[in-house]
Write a protein that holds these residues in place. Structure first.
Motif, PDB file in Angstrom:
ATOM      1  N   GLY A 153       0.578  -1.403  -0.083  1.00 44.97           N
ATOM      2  CA  GLY A 153      -0.014  -0.045  -0.025  1.00 44.97           C
ATOM      3  C   GLY A 153       0.658   1.291   0.112  1.00 44.97           C
ATOM      4  O   GLY A 153       0.226   2.523   0.075  1.00 44.97           O
ATOM      5  N   ASP A 154       1.984   0.982   0.063  1.00 43.16           N
ATOM      6  CA  ASP A 154       3.008   2.212  -0.086  1.00 43.16           C
ATOM      7  C   ASP A 154       2.955   2.893  -1.533  1.00 43.16           C
ATOM      8  O   ASP A 154       3.486   2.390  -2.188  1.00 43.16           O
ATOM      9  N   PRO A 155       2.549   4.169  -1.603  1.00 42.94           N
ATOM     10  CA  PRO A 155       2.413   4.569  -3.075  1.00 42.94           C
ATOM     11  C   PRO A 155       3.804   5.315  -3.454  1.00 42.94           C
ATOM     12  O   PRO A 155       3.927   5.704  -4.380  1.00 42.94           O
ATOM     13  N   ALA A 156       4.840   5.319  -2.487  1.00 42.49           N
ATOM     14  CA  ALA A 156       6.134   6.041  -2.814  1.00 42.49           C
ATOM     15  C   ALA A 156       7.014   5.336  -3.765  1.00 42.49           C
ATOM     16  O   ALA A 156       7.042   3.974  -3.978  1.00 42.49           O
ATOM     17  N   PRO A 157       7.587   6.058  -4.697  1.00 42.38           N
ATOM     18  CA  PRO A 157       8.403   5.149  -5.647  1.00 42.38           C
ATOM     19  C   PRO A 157       9.575   4.831  -5.036  1.00 42.38           C
ATOM     20  O   PRO A 157      10.092   5.058  -3.988  1.00 42.38           O
ATOM     21  N   LEU A 158      10.095   3.925  -5.651  1.00 41.76           N
ATOM     22  CA  LEU A 158      11.482   3.126  -5.149  1.00 41.76           C
ATOM     23  C   LEU A 158      12.737   4.336  -5.259  1.00 41.76           C
ATOM     24  O   LEU A 158      12.466   5.180  -6.043  1.00 41.76           O
ATOM     25  N   PRO A 159      13.556   4.373  -4.339  1.00 43.21           N
ATOM     26  CA  PRO A 159      14.574   5.107  -4.605  1.00 43.21           C
ATOM     27  C   PRO A 159      15.641   5.130  -5.966  1.00 43.21           C
ATOM     28  O   PRO A 159      15.374   3.926  -6.366  1.00 43.21           O
ATOM     29  N   ASP A 160      15.868   6.064  -6.407  1.00 43.11           N
ATOM     30  CA  ASP A 160      16.458   5.999  -7.857  1.00 43.11           C
ATOM     31  C   ASP A 160      17.947   5.668  -7.984  1.00 43.11           C
ATOM     32  O   ASP A 160      18.187   4.749  -9.015  1.00 43.11           O
ATOM     33  N   TRP A 161      18.481   5.434  -6.846  1.00 42.49           N
ATOM     34  CA  TRP A 161      20.091   4.979  -7.127  1.00 42.49           C
ATOM     35  C   TRP A 161      20.396   4.096  -5.686  1.00 42.49           C
ATOM     36  O   TRP A 161      19.696   3.938  -4.925  1.00 42.49           O
ATOM     37  N   GLY A 162      21.235   3.294  -6.139  1.00 44.75           N
ATOM     38  CA  GLY A 162      21.582   2.141  -5.078  1.00 44.75           C
ATOM     39  C   GLY A 162      23.236   1.920  -5.253  1.00 44.75           C
ATOM     40  O   GLY A 162      23.775   2.549  -6.227  1.00 44.75           O
ATOM     41  N   GLU A 180      24.909 -12.014 -11.407  1.00 39.39           N
ATOM     42  CA  GLU A 180      24.269 -12.912 -10.275  1.00 39.39           C
ATOM     43  C   GLU A 180      24.990 -12.584  -8.986  1.00 39.39           C
ATOM     44  O   GLU A 180      26.154 -12.765  -8.934  1.00 39.39           O
ATOM     45  N   GLY A 181      24.072 -12.781  -7.893  1.00 32.50           N
ATOM     46  CA  GLY A 181      24.829 -12.854  -6.688  1.00 32.50           C
ATOM     47  C   GLY A 181      25.186 -11.463  -6.256  1.00 32.50           C
ATOM     48  O   GLY A 181      25.603 -10.961  -5.054  1.00 32.50           O
ATOM     49  N   ALA A 182      24.788 -10.453  -6.960  1.00 33.54           N
ATOM     50  CA  ALA A 182      25.136  -8.998  -6.464  1.00 33.54           C
ATOM     51  C   ALA A 182      24.075  -8.454  -5.292  1.00 33.54           C
ATOM     52  O   ALA A 182      23.035  -8.900  -5.120  1.00 33.54           O
ATOM     53  N   THR A 183      24.897  -7.829  -4.131  1.00 30.57           N
ATOM     54  CA  THR A 183      24.342  -7.251  -3.181  1.00 30.57           C
ATOM     55  C   THR A 183      23.879  -6.016  -3.540  1.00 30.57           C
ATOM     56  O   THR A 183      24.999  -5.090  -3.883  1.00 30.57           O
ATOM     57  N   ARG A 184      22.696  -5.361  -3.312  1.00 28.66           N
ATOM     58  CA  ARG A 184      22.363  -3.916  -3.698  1.00 28.66           C
ATOM     59  C   ARG A 184      21.611  -3.318  -2.332  1.00 28.66           C
ATOM     60  O   ARG A 184      20.996  -3.980  -1.658  1.00 28.66           O
ATOM     61  N   TYR A 185      21.923  -2.125  -2.299  1.00 30.95           N
ATOM     62  CA  TYR A 185      21.618  -1.290  -1.243  1.00 30.95           C
ATOM     63  C   TYR A 185      20.812  -0.145  -1.982  1.00 30.95           C
ATOM     64  O   TYR A 185      21.620   0.611  -2.756  1.00 30.95           O
ATOM     65  N   TRP A 186      19.547   0.368  -1.596  1.00 33.59           N
ATOM     66  CA  TRP A 186      18.930   1.716  -1.981  1.00 33.59           C
ATOM     67  C   TRP A 186      19.368   2.690  -1.259  1.00 33.59           C
ATOM     68  O   TRP A 186      19.874   2.678  -0.026  1.00 33.59           O
ATOM     69  N   LEU A 187      19.622   3.837  -1.890  1.00 35.96           N
ATOM     70  CA  LEU A 187      19.897   5.164  -1.135  1.00 35.96           C
ATOM     71  C   LEU A 187      18.867   5.867  -0.979  1.00 35.96           C
ATOM     72  O   LEU A 187      18.435   6.416  -1.993  1.00 35.96           O
ATOM     73  N   ASP A 188      18.239   6.055   0.096  1.00 39.08           N
ATOM     74  CA  ASP A 188      17.118   6.798   0.423  1.00 39.08           C
ATOM     75  C   ASP A 188      17.450   8.192   0.943  1.00 39.08           C
ATOM     76  O   ASP A 188      18.087   8.309   2.128  1.00 39.08           O
TER      77      ASP A 188
END
Length: 421
Positions: A153-162, A180-188
């Motif tokens: 239910g969260d309408p906010a878009p995903l962060p643009d960069w990670g 494959e196997g990459a670890t990713r973090y979003w930058l909020d």
């Protein structure tokens, strides 16, 4: 960047930079510190030698200064730097509940959202302001798949960069596929945006506002670019005609439907619509930096429905020659209508009647409609929006000026936040 641009005089002395860099790079002679590419390259080499294998907050902060100075002078850092520095940022954040703070947060914001075409003195002012604010915060959000990264239910878009780790460490765009196997973090950046917003409001409500207008605009522009959601500025050449109206009085009359005189110009470059435009006038024009303008693109050249609207913008720079003028605009939003404002200051019994211009809601940049007014000296007190559809029908709505979108020496643009009467 040319040598002339890199060594141009800036509004802040290099001594400030030498003092701050001396805390992390004592080997760097203060007299050798300049806002230029040579200093940025020297900083990068010193960081590799001194902090490359060091795993603590000092190495992260020192690397942030390398990023900030390199962005200010237009010097690209090599992949080896990012491969070493970004994991330190992630490791430091993991020790503090995912928060990247202070200089590291400022450096990420500058690198990802700062505009490289800003003049050197503007970039330096932005670096000075952000790097001095140690309370700035960016949060790392562990990636859980693009469909699961938001609460239901969260309408906010995903962060643009990670930040993606493995096989190499790099900053990545949303939607880009890594190995494959990459670890990713979003930058909020939402917390940083709120911090900048509070800072600008505090400056504007000070009894004697001493912050330079350019700095206020830079921070607001930076915040806007960080909050674009899934979009980034895309500059594109564009050769089409436009009508231009200059000045508050003329634009207010235009918004009310009255006929006004306009000047012809050519749009030579657009930057993702509401972020900016570059206009060319066949003859020199008399406009000042900070002047507001209304622009309408010719319908026959552009198919986008937005081209049929009058847009409110502000002059940010200009270059004039004997036969033509080039003007750079920050574009805001389409003009909706003129309106009347009733304003009542705290502890006063009589209100003030003001003229204003309502700007349309323009997602994702303007989630709220905005109001352009002559320069506000206060934000507190009672505010009422008076809409007169005809002489016999008047609607009055109470509101509060919300998020500040633009400040010039003569005009303030703020969001309209509804408020119960």
């Amino acid at each position: 960047m040319t040598t002339e641009e890199a060594t141009a005089a800036v509004s802040v002395s290099p001594q400030w930079l030498a003092l701050r860099l001396g805390e992390h790079f004592p080997e760097l002679a203060p007299e050798a510190v300049r806002w230029d590419g040579e200093t940025a390259a020297r900083l990068s080499a010193l960081w590799h030698a001194r902090y490359g294998n060091q795993e603590d907050a000092t190495a992260t902060v020192a690397g942030a200064w390398v990023v900030a100075v390199a962005w200010a002078v237009g010097c690209a850092l090599d992949g080896a730097f990012w491969t070493l520095w970004l994991p330190k940022v992630v490791a430091e954040a993991q020790q503090h509940d995912g928060a990247v703070t202070g200089e590291a947060a400022a450096a990420l914001a500058l690198h990802l959202a700062g505009d490289g075409v800003w003049p050197l003195d503007a970039r330096v002012e932005c670096v000075m302001a952000l790097m001095a604010l140690r309370s700035l915060t960016v949060r790392l959000l562990p990636d859980a798949g693009e469909t699961a990264a938001l609460a239901p239910g969260d309408p906010a878009p995903l962060p643009d960069w990670g930040i993606a780790i493995a096989p190499t460490v790099q900053l990545v765009r949303r939607g880009k596929r890594e190995g494959e196997g990459a670890t990713r973090y979003w930058l909020d950046f939402s917390a940083l945006g709120r911090q900048i917003d509070r800072l600008v409001k505090r400056w504007l409500q000070a009894p004697h506002q001493t912050q330079p207008q350019q700095l206020i605009w830079l921070l607001l522009a930076l915040m806007e670019r960080l909050g674009l959601g899934g979009r980034r500025a895309r500059r594109q050449p564009c050769q089409c005609d436009a009508k231009v109206v200059v000045g508050w009085e003329a634009i207010a009359a235009l918004a009310s439907g009255a006929p006004v005189a306009w000047q012809g110009a050519e749009i030579v470059e657009l930057s993702d619509w509401v972020l900016g435009a570059r206009l060319r006038f066949a003859t020199p024009v008399s406009v000042r930096d900070g002047e507001i303008v209304a622009v309408r693109f010719t319908r026959e050249h552009l198919s986008d429905p937005a081209a049929t609207h009058w847009w409110l913008g502000v002059v940010r720079w200009q270059r004039s020659a004997a036969t033509l003028s080039i003007v750079g605009l920050q574009m805001l939003a389409p003009i909706e209508s003129a309106t009347t404002i009733l304003s009542l200051a705290p502890e006063e019994k009589r209100g003030t009647r003001l003229g204003g211009i309502v700007l349309k809601r323009w997602l994702p940049y303007f989630p709220q409609p905005a109001l352009a007014l002559r320069r506000l000296e206060r934000l507190s007190g009672g505010w009422w929006l008076v809409r007169e559809s005809d002489p016999f029908r008047v609607r009055v709505e109470r509101f509060q000026p919300g998020r500040i979108r633009l400040v010039t020496p003569h005009v303030t643009v703020a969001e309209i936040w509804p408020k119960e009467a």
